[in-house]
Design a protein around this motif. Structure first.
Motif, PDB file in Angstrom:
ATOM      1  N   THR A 138      48.765 -11.150  43.911  1.00 11.41           N
ATOM      2  CA  THR A 138      47.852 -11.497  42.812  1.00 11.41           C
ATOM      3  C   THR A 138      47.436 -10.241  42.044  1.00 11.41           C
ATOM      4  N   GLU A 193      49.403 -12.700  49.603  1.00 12.73           N
ATOM      5  CA  GLU A 193      49.025 -13.326  48.340  1.00 12.73           C
ATOM      6  C   GLU A 193      47.977 -12.489  47.598  1.00 12.73           C
ATOM      7  N   HIS A 209      50.139 -14.478  55.337  1.00 14.64           N
ATOM      8  CA  HIS A 209      50.485 -14.994  54.012  1.00 14.64           C
ATOM      9  C   HIS A 209      49.329 -14.776  53.029  1.00 14.64           C
TER      10      HIS A 209
END
Length: 382
Positions: free
Chosen positions: A349, A345, A341
């Motif tokens: 981002t 991310e 995860h």
């Protein structure tokens, strides 16, 4: 395009059914670093597209044996073959890229028979056509161009070669072009362009020194093979670059969709990030990113910390070995999911507008059409 919650942020969802159902989509290129499931993704998209009515062909590069057999490809074959036992109204053909055969076909198509014979039997050519860095990527693009020009299929899906870097696929034509247009090649072709007279009569002592040094370095026979090869290939130089540029423009066209495939691991996600940025620089149409083999747990409400604490408590009491082992297994699974995860991310981002599809890890390798159907459903069920 819809969005889904990914932890604390919303991520655009990659709708692959919309892409394969759109008759305007003519080429899908699956790219990414090696070992992330590009070939399986390409094959699954091809099967799903065909069973939803498209006339599709999948160009694979070195698929695993079981996957090849699932598509009816029992041996290396440079010709599209029909895939049997399908449902739906479309058709599916599949082929494995034979790099050397594709290179031979180019020579045969763009040189007269005698010149073609000189090239094909030349030792330097035989080495170049089977081992030169970037040849496989270049030939994949050549074959894509051939399939598109044939007009037999309304959807071509390309599985790019298993390179160390995903960018090799985009860089290969320029690399091969630089080689064919390089200074060494121009020096070696000069005697042939001057009517075949001896290089030593034609050039000054400076060239003699260069030739002498090259003879020492390469050996007289290797240098002779190289000169013969370059002289014979000179007639088809322009064709290489022209076709590479033509295929490059094809990849930039609106009917093309790039699907970047990654695994939820640091190196693979970093490679995917580089590729997304490169596609933007080259103005090539990115559909989105598929993250393969994502690990999830059916008991995600039980955190890794709580699971580990519970296992420790049971172990301290004794007699609960099986329950403690299950909790430890769950702890490891949740920690792995958390690492994956975080990698996802980081990517989101950096690229918040790039659509993403996630495919959960499967219990076994795909080895038949039903397995490919299942992957296709997972790709679509976002």
């Amino acid at each position: 395009m819809s969005e889904r919650s990914g932890g604390h942020r919303n991520v655009p969802v990659l709708d692959l059914d919309a892409i394969i159902d759109d008759p305007g989509t003519r080429i899908i290129v699956c790219c990414g670093s090696g070992g992330v499931g590009k070939t399986t993704t390409a094959a699954a998209l091809g099967l799903r597209a065909a069973e939803r009515g498209r006339a599709a062909v999948v160009l694979t590069v070195d698929p695993a044996r079981r996957l090849a057999q699932s598509m009816g490809l029992t041996e290396l074959d440079n010709v599209p073959r029909p895939v049997e036992d399908m449902t739906g109204d479309g058709t599916l053909h599949a082929m494995m890229l034979d790099m050397k055969r594709t290179f031979d076909e180019i020579i045969e198509a763009h040189a007269d028979p005698e010149r073609a014979r000189q090239i094909l039997t030349n030792p330097f050519y035989q080495s170049l056509s089977s081992s030169f860095s970037g040849t496989q990527e270049y030939m994949a693009m050549e074959k894509l161009g051939q399939l598109r020009r044939s007009g037999e299929w309304d959807l071509i899906i390309v599985d790019t070669p298993p390179s160390r870097s995903a960018l090799d696929f985009l860089d290969a034509p320029e690399r091969l072009g630089r080689f064919l247009d390089g200074r060494l090649i121009r020096v070696l072709t000069a005697p042939a362009k001057a009517g075949g007279r001896s290089a030593f009569k034609l050039f000054n002592a400076g060239f003699g020194l260069i030739a002498g040094a090259m003879t020492k370095l390469l050996g007289a026979q290797v240098l002779k093979d190289l000169q013969t090869f370059v002289s014979a290939l000179d007639a088809v130089f322009g064709g290489f670059r022209a076709r590479a540029e033509q295929t490059y423009r094809l990849l930039q066209a609106p009917g093309t969709a790039f699907v970047v495939v990654a695994a939820p691991e640091r190196d693979a996600m970093r490679e995917a990030s580089y590729f997304v940025e490169r596609l933007a620089e080259e103005r090539m149409p990115l559909a989105g990113v598929v993250i393969n083999r994502v690990h999830r747990s059916p008991a995600e409400g039980l955190s890794a910390a709580r699971s580990a604490a519970a296992a420790e408590e049971l172990e301290s009491r004794g007699g609960h070995d099986l329950a403690a082992a299950v909790l430890r297994l769950h702890t490891g699974r949740m920690q792995l999911a958390a690492r994956e995860h975080r990698e996802r991310e980081h990517f989101v981002t950096a690229h918040p507008t790039v659509p993403v599809a996630e495919v959960p890890a499967m219990w076994e390798d795909v080895h038949d059409l039903e397995g490919l159907r299942q992957v296709g459903k997972l790709l679509a069920a976002q």
